[in-house]
Scaffold this active site. Structure first.
Site, PDB file in Angstrom:
ATOM      1  CB  ALA A   1      -0.928  -0.008   1.203  1.00 45.89           C
ATOM      2  CE1 TYR A   2       5.470   5.531   2.688  1.00 50.69           C
ATOM      3  CE2 TYR A   2       7.174   3.990   2.002  1.00 50.69           C
ATOM      4  CZ  TYR A   2       6.793   5.250   2.412  1.00 50.69           C
ATOM      5  OH  TYR A   2       7.738   6.246   2.548  1.00 50.69           O
ATOM      6  CB  VAL A   3       5.463   0.336  -2.682  1.00 48.74           C
ATOM      7  CG1 VAL A   3       5.921   0.329  -4.132  1.00 48.74           C
ATOM      8  CG2 VAL A   3       6.662   0.117  -1.772  1.00 48.74           C
TER       9      VAL A   3
END
Length: 246
Positions: free
Chosen positions: A154-156
């Site tokens: 999700a962060y990437v």
């Protein structure tokens, strides 16, 4: 063109903590007048401003939600009122929450993407409208877009969007003499990175780097100072500042 006899002016979002704090200190040492943006930690931003001004520099603190266009327009207004204009935007503000894709809470996903994607879009849009000729926009991605560690999906995804915004905006600002780049740190010893990780995980990530240590915020600030100052022929790039992490 901005007045070359006056200090260049930088607005650093997320400037009250972590990498942003180191960036503010470095740019102030380089002679910039600096606006230290904070979302919730006003006291820390005020302390940093006080330290810079006590050392003979020029700095103010500005608050606001990076994803709220009215908050950030007011922040840009405050910087222009204090220093006469803005030359450099450094967008270090961000959220990082980790977990397997199959388990990640969707409300958490939405909050992270609101800060990382919408927040970048809002401040870049304002910077594109307001920065003086000779300016620089510096966004923040992550080296995990290439390293692809599990639990970072999700962060990437949010940082891949930041890279897309960066690379396209660089081309859209043709003729403006404004560079647009992103810095993609590797594992860096900040509260954002260290939160929730045990010693074994931190040691593993440090050893994954050929230099066999975590980055320091000051390491990342070096790249920002390069892009904010002498790097006028670097444009539309993602600078991986990660000690050689694959």
């Amino acid at each position: 063109m901005s007045d070359t006899t006056s200090p260049r002016v930088a607005l650093v979002t997320g400037g009250s903590g972590g990498i942003g704090h180191a960036v503010v200190e470095r740019l102030a040492r380089d002679g910039f007048a600096v606006a230290v943006h904070y979302a919730g930690n006003k006291d820390r931003a005020d302390d940093l401003v006080e330290a810079i001004t006590a050392d003979g520099g020029r700095a103010i603190a500005v608050g606001g939600d990076v994803a709220d266009e009215q908050d950030m327009a007011a922040a840009f207004d405050a910087v222009e009122a204090a220093f006469g204009g803005i030359d450099v935007l450094v967008n270090t503000a961000g959220m990082m929450r980790l977990g397997p894709l199959v388990e990640l809470d969707l409300d958490l996903l939405d909050r992270m993407h609101r800060t990382n994607i919408r927040g970048t879009f809002v401040v870049d849009q304002l910077a594109a409208r307001r920065l003086r000729s000779g300016g620089a926009i510096i966004n923040f991605s992550t080296s995990v877009t290439r390293a692809q560690f599990p639990n970072y999906g999700a962060y990437v995804a949010s940082k891949a969007a930041v890279e897309a915004i960066t690379l396209i905006l660089a081309r859209e600002l043709r003729g403006r003499d404004i560079t647009v780049n992103a810095v993609a740190p590797g594992p860096t010893a900040t509260p954002l990175f260290l939160d929730g990780k045990d010693e074994a995980t931190i040691d593993h990530l440090a050893k994954a780097v050929p230099l066999e240590r975590l980055g320091r915020p000051e390491d990342i600030a070096e790249s920002v100072a390069f892009l904010a100052g002498p790097a006028r022929w670097v444009n539309g790039q993602v600078l991986f500042t990660n000690g050689g992490l694959a």
